[in-house]
Design a protein around this motif. Structure first.
Motif, PDB file in Angstrom:
ATOM      1  N   ILE A   1      -2.888   3.636  -9.978  1.00 23.92           N
ATOM      2  CA  ILE A   1      -2.560   5.057 -10.130  1.00 23.92           C
ATOM      3  C   ILE A   1      -1.049   5.265 -10.110  1.00 23.92           C
ATOM      4  CG2 ILE A   1      -2.731   7.320  -9.053  1.00 23.92           C
ATOM      5  CD1 ILE A   1      -5.499   6.509  -8.080  1.00 23.92           C
ATOM      6  N   CYS A   2      -0.384   4.608  -9.164  1.00 24.15           N
ATOM      7  CA  CYS A   2       1.039   4.882  -9.001  1.00 24.15           C
ATOM      8  C   CYS A   2       1.871   4.338 -10.149  1.00 24.15           C
ATOM      9  CB  CYS A   2       1.540   4.303  -7.691  1.00 24.15           C
ATOM     10  SG  CYS A   2       0.935   5.215  -6.308  1.00 24.15           S
TER      11      CYS A   2
ATOM     12  N   GLU B   1     -10.272   9.224  -6.235  1.00 19.03           N
ATOM     13  CA  GLU B   1      -8.821   9.334  -6.364  1.00 19.03           C
ATOM     14  C   GLU B   1      -8.407   9.196  -7.831  1.00 19.03           C
ATOM     15  OE1 GLU B   1      -7.394  10.063  -3.476  1.00 19.03           O
ATOM     16  OE2 GLU B   1      -5.616  10.519  -4.685  1.00 19.03           O
TER      17      GLU B   1
ATOM     18  N   ASN C   1      -4.415   2.034  -5.689  1.00 16.20           N
ATOM     19  CA  ASN C   1      -3.093   2.590  -5.449  1.00 16.20           C
ATOM     20  C   ASN C   1      -2.092   2.154  -6.506  1.00 16.20           C
ATOM     21  OD1 ASN C   1      -1.760   4.148  -3.750  1.00 16.20           O
ATOM     22  ND2 ASN C   1      -1.958   2.826  -1.986  1.00 16.20           N
TER      23      ASN C   1
ATOM     24  N   MET D   1       0.824  -1.212   0.000  1.00 13.11           N
ATOM     25  CA  MET D   1       0.000   0.000   0.000  1.00 13.11           C
ATOM     26  C   MET D   1       0.857   1.261   0.000  1.00 13.11           C
ATOM     27  SD  MET D   1      -3.387   0.082   0.207  1.00 13.11           S
ATOM     28  CE  MET D   1      -4.011   1.268   1.391  1.00 13.11           C
ATOM     29  N   GLU D   2       1.917   1.247   0.820  1.00 13.80           N
ATOM     30  CA  GLU D   2       2.626   2.510   0.998  1.00 13.80           C
ATOM     31  C   GLU D   2       3.621   2.808  -0.105  1.00 13.80           C
ATOM     32  OE1 GLU D   2       4.276   3.312   4.730  1.00 13.80           O
ATOM     33  OE2 GLU D   2       2.336   3.445   5.718  1.00 13.80           O
ATOM     34  N   HIS D   3       4.242   1.784  -0.621  1.00 17.71           N
ATOM     35  CA  HIS D   3       5.265   2.034  -1.636  1.00 17.71           C
ATOM     36  C   HIS D   3       5.037   1.164  -2.861  1.00 17.71           C
ATOM     37  CE1 HIS D   3       7.477   4.412   1.227  1.00 17.71           C
ATOM     38  NE2 HIS D   3       7.309   3.452   2.105  1.00 17.71           N
ATOM     39  N   PRO D   4       3.932   1.352  -3.549  1.00 15.55           N
ATOM     40  CA  PRO D   4       3.636   0.459  -4.671  1.00 15.55           C
ATOM     41  C   PRO D   4       4.699   0.527  -5.762  1.00 15.55           C
ATOM     42  CG  PRO D   4       2.114   2.296  -4.623  1.00 15.55           C
ATOM     43  CD  PRO D   4       2.910   2.366  -3.361  1.00 15.55           C
ATOM     44  N   THR D   5       5.333   1.668  -5.910  1.00 13.22           N
ATOM     45  CA  THR D   5       6.293   1.773  -7.004  1.00 13.22           C
ATOM     46  C   THR D   5       7.549   0.958  -6.755  1.00 13.22           C
ATOM     47  OG1 THR D   5       6.908   3.835  -5.966  1.00 13.22           O
ATOM     48  CG2 THR D   5       5.632   3.977  -7.992  1.00 13.22           C
TER      49      THR D   5
ATOM     50  N   VAL E   1      19.777   5.901  -2.545  1.00 11.17           N
ATOM     51  CA  VAL E   1      20.510   6.824  -1.680  1.00 11.17           C
ATOM     52  C   VAL E   1      21.860   7.149  -2.313  1.00 11.17           C
ATOM     53  CG1 VAL E   1      21.606   7.091   0.560  1.00 11.17           C
ATOM     54  CG2 VAL E   1      19.396   5.962   0.384  1.00 11.17           C
TER      55      VAL E   1
ATOM     56  N   LEU F   1      -8.474  -0.566  -2.122  1.00 10.10           N
ATOM     57  CA  LEU F   1      -7.565   0.583  -2.019  1.00 10.10           C
ATOM     58  C   LEU F   1      -6.209   0.234  -2.616  1.00 10.10           C
ATOM     59  CD1 LEU F   1      -8.385   1.828   1.572  1.00 10.10           C
ATOM     60  CD2 LEU F   1      -8.956   2.957  -0.561  1.00 10.10           C
TER      61      LEU F   1
ATOM     62  N   ARG G   1      16.051   1.206   3.685  1.00  5.81           N
ATOM     63  CA  ARG G   1      16.043   2.149   2.584  1.00  5.81           C
ATOM     64  C   ARG G   1      16.622   1.481   1.352  1.00  5.81           C
ATOM     65  NH1 ARG G   1      19.070   7.230   4.806  1.00  5.81           N
ATOM     66  NH2 ARG G   1      17.728   8.349   3.444  1.00  5.81           N
TER      67      ARG G   1
END
Lengths: 454, 828
Positions: free
Chosen positions: B48-49, B84, B45, B1-5, B591, B41, B586
């Motif tokens: 869209i992403c 959305e 998500n 959900m938070e980081h679909p990409t 980075v 959702l 991460r």
């Protein structure tokens, strides 16, 4: 109109907790770390934190990200409650440079409202939940957010903690639309309970349908000063212009309107604040004088408290706290009070004068005596209260009284509903920030007006 | 959900994932409502992403079907998802408005809020799209409201970056004279029912409606009139904000002068309402400063005070010492603006009041306020001065007050030497420090005083004689020199460093020289002695122009990279790095690559040399001063090398280290022509050619440029990602090669240790495998995976710059002849 990310950070552990990032508004999801300046080793001066260049007076702060380029997240809205920091990052629907003014961003107020709601949800009315209670509320947060802020788009605020869900029956349907803020039909005995609480702040220093409709009417005594700065709950259906005209901002507010103030509304299921007002009251309910003098190695205190004649002499409680700062701990205390009892706090830095339920018949109570500071252990410090700058703080509550005279007559509450509700009205006066400063010392600069607010 | 990409890096993967999730959704039992909602959702998500909304049409249709018939929470979620999608792909629903309208009308449960928001958004976007079209006919206009054809997937799409209208220079408008009867009745109904929505949703609805009215000339602004009074009285911050948006958009076509006055009065009232939260009050103060007035607005977005906010009106916003710091600063700023605008008599009184307030704050600081109190109070003073006198015109009274405070609390030094303060204050501080009785000078506060004096020494307008006398006095009459504290010594020298730069150095030349000599002899710390001696030499041998030149070069050259030169360089800020707490996984490659966005990152190779005399030269040249080394490139693979300045080279002393900074465009071996200009003891200048400096391939190897405290996992992850990218062959420049050889007398482990110690990513001796990464600026990598097979060593090599391979790394591995970066002697 979206929120990009929401954080709940506990300062105690020093570990940030992150709750939700809503990526479809982020497009390029940014992970970020929060810097928490450790409480244990405060640095005297850190440029990024303490310099003069940035604005430090806005509700929005910027969050610097680690890594190259020193990128920042802005506008970060934050609310601090105890050891909790709640923060959210509203979506900026504008070119990032030059930085747009906050009021031009729709998501900012939504973010503020969401944070306020979140604060109520996590901390409840007391403001200090037990750790396990807080943990369970935090655990429930994701599912609550799913409802009130799906995909980062706020629809509502989280329900306040401790609000007991009323017995609800599903809406019977029909042509009439159910308000979004009222999930169903109330089941059980209908009650209209109107509680009127006035909080008095004082600074003294001196040498002186299917939907039931309810209408609550506030009335003032004949010569009462008008209620000002009225803010109403969104469920109030209509307002009369004259109700809103009075405003504390105008010094000589000559609006003739002094009620009755009618608030027609359709009540949500939970307790809510129908309206709030402020009122200017010319005299404080308790007039005090505080004289503190330094004599050799002790302080001589003289306090007189006078209850105003208009105030009912019947308190739920009434206490005067006399703290001493920047002194050693108290040694012997030779103080007499004309009414009530005097207690020395365990910490030996505070005198508590319990006035109890009543002032004496003369409506005057006095305290006189000397306090020695013999110990070698330093007491609490305060940069404001140095020398003879000192204060007394009053705590009291009087039932069935308002200072402005404002009241709600039980019979004036009109209810248009098939159910016959019981109608209860109460009122009370509670002290808020009630200070009496030592008149023999310097007063801290302040604008000294007495206001009462509901 | 938070980081679909992250999970779905491309549109095709996104689409596959969405399909998978969709089948999960259809197989989820009816009663698992929460799970179903979450899956919906997640699908939205992902779609869209990964930007596959355009190709993946079916989902939206599914959601719309769900809107019609299913359990409440799922319908609500379907609405949220569609909303959305419509936001991210405006116009998507523009041909479905009739269906949406019917759904909205039929819904009487609390869900009508979701339908209402969805419909309004669709309506607004449809109209927005129509504004791009010239000559819209009545029929076309009507067809939007009655559209029920299909999803407008590709056509008609607005750019994703469609901004709200208050961010546009010009509001897009429909053509005049269209028949708006139907739209008008729709709008009226939406407004009429708006109070049924939650406040936040209500504010969103109102904003959409405002945009619609702004775009359609046929709709009257007065539509909103009926709502105004309700909105004026609201306690909800988002509703009040929406009201201001209305004001901003319509100004006097909706708000009369009386309304405007009233709204502003409410705002000022709310900015200090006891029952609102602090953040809300701060926000309202911002709103006052950006209040949209019924007059030509300066679109600069600058803060400005509305004319109607008079001193009398703002009286309740006067800052007090009881305010929290943000509120206090915000109020102070506002009040300063108020009194700037006020007429004279009133203003004087007001400014006097503010000044008293500032003095009260300073008094609290003086009473040992906490750090936050100090910072807040000085910021308040700063705001006050910025508005009224400017920082230059600091009054005597204030300077006295600040200096008094400083003499009692020297820990305020860092706050007071900030560049915002005027020279007058610095002069005052210098005077105070001079006047302090010697007994008050403890080691602790001396370090603060030295900080102040160091700053004072930067001011050309302030004479420095007193500073020097004080230092002399302190050093001679105390045991500082015997104690030989390096930090104190360094702080003293930092003052000198600035003094050497001072234009009036001539007047204090002798005293300064005495002092430096004194330190260089008496101070019980070799490093300090050495530095004092260098300064002494510089001072006594160079003209002021040359001296400042040398000092300036030193400053620019190696800014805060090397601690060893701290006495010469301005104090590095790295000590004051803040504590950070983190607990996140991460993507280290991101980075790592992100670092290269910083201009100049990882682009330099520093080669170190010692500058010494050649074996046999004329004793005349035993002492040379102010050497300037100049470098000429022989090819275009490197950026121009900046000149290097060296204060002095003595034959009998330790030879100074010279750092040549190379910035390769292409990391190939090269050689540099070097020439030197220098001064002799007798003042004559010389020019001389030095031997060429050749730079071999291994000399430009650098270790993987990651922050020094990066974990092993992080380095490994970066190595693997770069390897994958190189091995995938996507880039035409990358290459992979395999090489085998038989290590001779030395063991493979020893060979690697000798030659690749600094470049090792992993060292798994037990498994006989090693990973090595050679970084070559500006951004090339050579990666080695070395494994020990039974009788030979295997070296897999990958590089992202094939052209590097001719410079045989493999040979170097096999012959193990990587030369160590050698210290070269440059002949004078």
């Amino acid at each position: 109109m979206s929120i990009r990310a929401l954080w709940v950070v506990s300062q105690e552990k020093g570990e940030p907790g992150k709750l939700g990032i809503f990526p479809e508004t982020v497009l390029h999801a940014t992970s970020c770390r929060m810097h928490t300046h450790g409480q244990d080793r405060p640095k005297p001066y850190v440029e990024v934190r303490d310099d003069y260049a940035r604005q430090h007076r806005s509700p929005a702060v910027e969050l610097r990200l680690d890594g190259p380029g020193g990128r920042t997240l802005w506008p970060l809205l934050t609310v601090t409650q105890g050891a909790l920091i709640l923060a959210c990052l509203p979506l900026v629907e504008a070119p990032p440079e030059p930085r747009p003014p906050l009021p031009s961003l729709a998501s900012v107020s939504q973010g503020l409202a969401l944070l306020s709601g979140l604060q109520d949800f996590l901390c409840g009315p007391g403001g200090k939940p037990e750790p396990d209670v807080l943990a369970s509320r935090l655990a429930a947060l994701p599912s609550v957010l799913l409802q009130v802020c799906p995909l980062g788009r706020p629809l509502d605020t989280p329900p306040p903690a401790g609000s007991v869900p009323a017995a609800v029956a599903p809406s019977p349907g029909g042509a009439q639309k159910q308000p979004a803020w009222k999930a169903g039909v109330h089941r059980g005995r209908a009650v209209v309970s109107v509680a009127l609480t006035e909080k008095v702040r004082s600074m003294q220093y001196g040498k002186s349908s299917v939907l039931p409709n309810v209408t609550v009417t506030l009335t003032l005594p004949p010569n009462g000063s008008p209620l000002q700065d009225i803010l109403v709950h969104p469920c109030v259906t209509s307002l009369d212009a004259s109700i809103l005209t009075a405003c504390s901002v105008d010094e000589n507010d000559c609006s003739a309107f002094s009620g009755p103030y009618k608030f027609p509304f359709s009540p949500p299921l939970e307790l809510f604040r129908l309206c709030s007002y402020t009122s200017q009251v010319p005299v404080p309910p308790i007039l005090g004088s505080y004289q503190l003098k330094a004599e050799e190695n002790h302080l001589k205190a003289n306090v007189v408290l006078k209850l105003h004649e208009s105030v009912k002499n019947s308190f739920e409680y009434c206490e005067a706290h006399i703290p001493f700062f920047n002194q050693n701990l108290m040694g012997s205390v030779e103080v007499k009070v004309s009414s009530g009892q005097l207690e020395v706090s365990k910490e030996k830095s505070l005198l508590v004068w319990v006035l109890g339920q009543k002032f004496p018949k003369s409506r005057e109570a006095a305290l006189e005596g000397t306090v020695h500071f013999s110990g070698t252990v330093a007491g609490p410090t305060d940069p404001l209260c140095t020398g003879l700058t000192a204060y007394i703080k009053l705590y009291f509550r009087v039932a069935d009284l308002t200072l402005s005279g404002c009241c709600v007559d039980q019979h004036s509450v009109q209810v248009y509903s098939s159910a016959k509700p019981r109608i209860v009205t109460t009122r009370e006066l509670v002290s808020s920030e009630y200070y009496i400063w030592n008149s023999t010392g310097d007063a801290p600069v302040s604008s000294g007006a007495v206001t009462a607010s509901h | 959900m938070e980081h679909p990409t992250i999970l779905c890096p491309s549109a095709s993967v996104g689409e596959e994932t969405a399909l998978e999730l969709l089948s999960v959704f259809s197989h989820t039992p009816q009663k698992s409502i929460v799970l179903k909602c979450n899956v919906m959702l997640a699908i939205t998500n992902v779609i869209i992403c990964t930007s596959c909304l355009n190709t993946h049409t079916k989902t939206a249709e599914d959601w719309l079907d769900l809107c019609g018939l299913s359990q409440q929470p799922i319908r609500a979620t379907a609405c949220d998802c569609l909303r959305e999608m419509e936001t991210c792909s405006p116009g998507l629903l523009s041909q479905k408005l009739e269906a949406l309208y019917l759904l909205k009308q039929q819904e009487t449960t609390v869900l009508h809020q979701s339908y209402c928001l969805l419909y309004t958004l669709g309506l607004k976007n449809a109209i927005r799209i129509l504004t791009n079209q010239k000559d819209v006919t009545d029929l076309e206009f009507k067809s939007i409201l009655g559209g029920n054809e299909g999803f407008a997937w590709k056509s008609n799409q607005l750019e994703l970056t469609s901004l709200p209208i208050n961010m546009l220079v010009q509001v897009p408008r429909l053509t005049q004279g269209l028949d708006c009867k139907e739209l008008k009745s729709i709008m009226s109904l939406l407004l009429e029912e708006s109070y049924l929505l939650m406040p936040i949703s209500q504010s969103a609805l109102l904003r959409e409606l405002v945009e619609v009215v702004a775009m359609v000339p046929g709709l009257s602004r007065t539509l909103f009139k009926s709502q105004l009074l309700r909105l004026f009285g609201t306690a909800d911050v988002s509703l009040m904000h929406a009201t201001l948006f209305m004001k901003d958009t319509f100004t006097d076509s909706l708000f009369t002068t009386v309304d405007e006055n009233f709204l502003l009065k409410r705002l000022v009232g709310m900015a200090q309402h006891p029952l609102l939260r602090i953040t809300e009050k701060l926000f309202y103060m911002e709103c006052i400063l950006h209040f949209p007035e019924n007059r030509p607005i300066s679109s600069s977005g600058e803060e400005s005070l509305p004319v109607l906010v008079t001193p009398r009106r703002a009286a309740f916003l006067h800052p007090t010492v009881f305010n929290d710091s943000a509120t206090m600063l915000c109020r102070l700023n506002l009040l300063c603006l108020v009194h700037l605008e006020a007429n004279e008599g009133e203003a004087d009184k007001g400014i006097g009041f503010l000044f008293d307030h500032i003095m009260a704050l300073l008094k609290i600081v003086d009473n040992d306020g906490s750090r936050e109190v100090v910072v807040t109070s000085l910021r308040a003073l700063f705001i006050f001065l910025m508005h009224f006198s400017g920082m230059e015109e600091l009054s005597e009274k204030l300077i006295d007050k600040l200096c008094d405070m400083y003499s009692r609390h020297s820990r305020l030094a860092p706050n007071l030497i900030d560049p915002v303060w005027s020279v007058k204050l610095l002069r005052g501080l210098q005077k105070r420090i001079m006047e302090m009785p010697p007994l008050q000078l403890t080691i602790h506060n001396l370090s603060w005083h030295l900080k102040v004096l160091k700053r004072v020494a930067k001011e050309g307008q302030i004479t420095q004689r007193n500073t020097i006398y004080l230092l002399l006095n302190v050093l001679i009459n105390s045991n500082l020199c015997e104690r030989g504290n390096w930090q104190v010594g360094n702080a003293v020298l930092a003052v000198y460093r600035n003094l050497l730069d001072h234009p009036s150095i001539d007047q204090v030349f002798i005293e300064l020289a005495d002092l430096l000599q004194y330190i260089s002899i008496q101070y019980d710390d070799t490093d300090i002695k050495d530095h004092a001696r260098i300064y002494y030499t510089l001072l006594t041998n160079l003209s002021w122009e040359k001296l400042t030149g040398v000092l300036a070069k030193r400053l620019d050259g190696g800014r805060a990279k090397e601690r060893s030169h701290s006495a010469i360089m301005a104090e590095s800020e790295e000590i004051a790095k803040s504590v950070e707490a983190t607990g996140e996984v991460r993507n280290w490659l991101e980075v790592y690559q992100g670092q290269f966005q910083t201009p100049g990152f990882g682009s330099e190779v520093t080669l170190r040399y010692n500058l010494t005399h050649a074996k046999e030269t004329d004793p005349l040249f035993d002492k040379v001063f102010t050497i300037c080394l100049h470098f000429e490139l022989k090819d275009s693979n490197y950026a121009k090398v900046t000149d290097i300045h060296v204060p002095c080279v003595f034959r009998d002393r330790k030879s100074p280290e010279v750092k040549v900074k190379l910035k390769p465009f292409q990391p190939y071996p090269t050689s540099l022509c070097v020439s030197a200009m220098f001064t002799m003891q007798d003042g004559r200048s010389w020019h001389s050619r030095l031997p060429d400096v050749s730079v071999s391939f291994p000399e430009i190897f650098l270790p993987l440029p990651l922050p020094p405290n990066s974990s092993r996992e992080c380095r490994e992850q970066v190595f693997e990602r770069i390897w994958e990218a190189t091995a995938s062959g996507n880039s035409d420049k990358s290459a992979i090669s395999l090489f085998c050889f038989k290590p001779e007398d030395k063991s493979l482990a020893d060979l690697i240790k000798t030659h690749f110690q600094g470049y090792l990513i992993t060292d798994q001796q037990s498994e006989r495998s090693w990973k090595v990464l050679l970084f070559l600026p500006p951004k090339c990598h050579i990666l080695l995976k070395i494994t020990q097979a039974e009788d030979a060593a295997q070296v897999s090599i990958a590089t992202d710059n094939r052209e590097l391979l001719p410079f045989p790394v493999s040979c170097r591995v096999s012959s193990a002849l990587l030369k160590e970066k050698s210290t070269k002697a440059l002949n004078n």
